[in-house]
Design an enzyme around this catalytic site. Sequence first.
Site, PDB file in Angstrom:
ATOM      1  N   CYS A  12      -0.549  -7.954  -2.677  1.00 41.49           N
ATOM      2  CA  CYS A  12      -0.135  -6.859  -3.559  1.00 41.49           C
ATOM      3  C   CYS A  12       1.387  -6.763  -3.476  1.00 41.49           C
ATOM      4  O   CYS A  12       2.038  -7.722  -3.053  1.00 41.49           O
ATOM      5  CB  CYS A  12      -0.830  -5.534  -3.203  1.00 41.49           C
ATOM      6  SG  CYS A  12      -0.367  -4.802  -1.629  1.00 41.49           S
ATOM      7  N   ASN A  15       2.181  -4.735   0.518  1.00 44.60           N
ATOM      8  CA  ASN A  15       1.262  -5.065   1.603  1.00 44.60           C
ATOM      9  C   ASN A  15       1.006  -3.860   2.505  1.00 44.60           C
ATOM     10  O   ASN A  15       0.869  -3.986   3.711  1.00 44.60           O
ATOM     11  CB  ASN A  15       1.776  -6.265   2.413  1.00 44.60           C
ATOM     12  CG  ASN A  15       0.742  -6.887   3.348  1.00 44.60           C
ATOM     13  OD1 ASN A  15       1.099  -7.403   4.402  1.00 44.60           O
ATOM     14  ND2 ASN A  15      -0.507  -6.848   2.999  1.00 44.60           N
ATOM     15  N   CYS A  17      -1.052  -1.013   0.911  1.00 41.15           N
ATOM     16  CA  CYS A  17      -2.202  -0.284   0.351  1.00 41.15           C
ATOM     17  C   CYS A  17      -3.338  -1.243  -0.006  1.00 41.15           C
ATOM     18  O   CYS A  17      -4.312  -1.374   0.719  1.00 41.15           O
ATOM     19  CB  CYS A  17      -1.801   0.530  -0.885  1.00 41.15           C
ATOM     20  SG  CYS A  17      -0.750   1.953  -0.541  1.00 41.15           S
ATOM     21  N   ARG A  18      -3.193  -1.917  -1.132  1.00 40.62           N
ATOM     22  CA  ARG A  18      -4.305  -2.703  -1.675  1.00 40.62           C
ATOM     23  C   ARG A  18      -4.650  -3.931  -0.849  1.00 40.62           C
ATOM     24  O   ARG A  18      -5.814  -4.145  -0.501  1.00 40.62           O
ATOM     25  CB  ARG A  18      -3.993  -3.106  -3.121  1.00 40.62           C
ATOM     26  CG  ARG A  18      -3.853  -1.908  -4.046  1.00 40.62           C
ATOM     27  CD  ARG A  18      -3.292  -2.285  -5.391  1.00 40.62           C
ATOM     28  NE  ARG A  18      -1.877  -2.631  -5.278  1.00 40.62           N
ATOM     29  CZ  ARG A  18      -1.146  -3.118  -6.259  1.00 40.62           C
ATOM     30  NH1 ARG A  18      -1.691  -3.360  -7.442  1.00 40.62           N
ATOM     31  NH2 ARG A  18       0.138  -3.375  -6.086  1.00 40.62           N
ATOM     32  N   SER A  19      -3.668  -4.783  -0.563  1.00 39.88           N
ATOM     33  CA  SER A  19      -4.004  -6.045   0.107  1.00 39.88           C
ATOM     34  C   SER A  19      -4.461  -5.869   1.561  1.00 39.88           C
ATOM     35  O   SER A  19      -5.405  -6.545   1.971  1.00 39.88           O
ATOM     36  CB  SER A  19      -2.867  -7.069  -0.014  1.00 39.88           C
ATOM     37  OG  SER A  19      -1.661  -6.582   0.500  1.00 39.88           O
ATOM     38  N   ASP A 129      -2.142   0.222  -8.346  1.00 42.72           N
ATOM     39  CA  ASP A 129      -1.428   0.625  -7.144  1.00 42.72           C
ATOM     40  C   ASP A 129      -1.616   2.131  -6.959  1.00 42.72           C
ATOM     41  O   ASP A 129      -1.184   2.911  -7.806  1.00 42.72           O
ATOM     42  CB  ASP A 129       0.056   0.287  -7.281  1.00 42.72           C
ATOM     43  CG  ASP A 129       0.818   0.469  -5.989  1.00 42.72           C
ATOM     44  OD1 ASP A 129       0.304   1.126  -5.060  1.00 42.72           O
ATOM     45  OD2 ASP A 129       1.942  -0.054  -5.901  1.00 42.72           O
TER      46      ASP A 129
END
Length: 160
Positions: A12, A15, A17-19, A129
């Site tokens: 993401c 690095n 939140c999402r990934s 995001d």
Amino acid sequence: MDQGKTRVLFVCMGNICRSPAAECVMRTLVAKAGRSAQVEIGSAGTIGMHAGELPDARMRAAALKRGYALTSRARKFTAEDFAAYDLILTMDEENRRNVLALAKTEEDRARVRAFCEFCERHDDEEVPDPYYGGPQGFEHVLDLLEDGCRGILESLRERK
């Protein structure tokens, strides 16, 4: 690369939140499937601004409610990741463009896929995001990640 393992990298922007959440969700599913020895999982961001930091506290809290303890540290995606990973999954189109800008070969480019390609229950084209939104954004991201990670695990089963 170790021929016995499939290496998967989630990417993401920061690095945080999402990934890292995808990394933990995938790690959990792989462990439950008894495949930890066959699948290596990591995460990275296209910017290095948060390098060394834990995931965002709001994402950690939302994930913990679902039983996921996010403990990885942020790092920046590098061109060397193409050689280190078999499958590089980007969370949105901007991440995809930034990753592909570092690709040197067609083989590198072929490793990059959009995460949402693997979602089976959701029609989203990108994992949004959640950083600037409220709690519902983190929940939606986790819903997408659980869906997509199940699809990824299924695709890895089909490979072997």
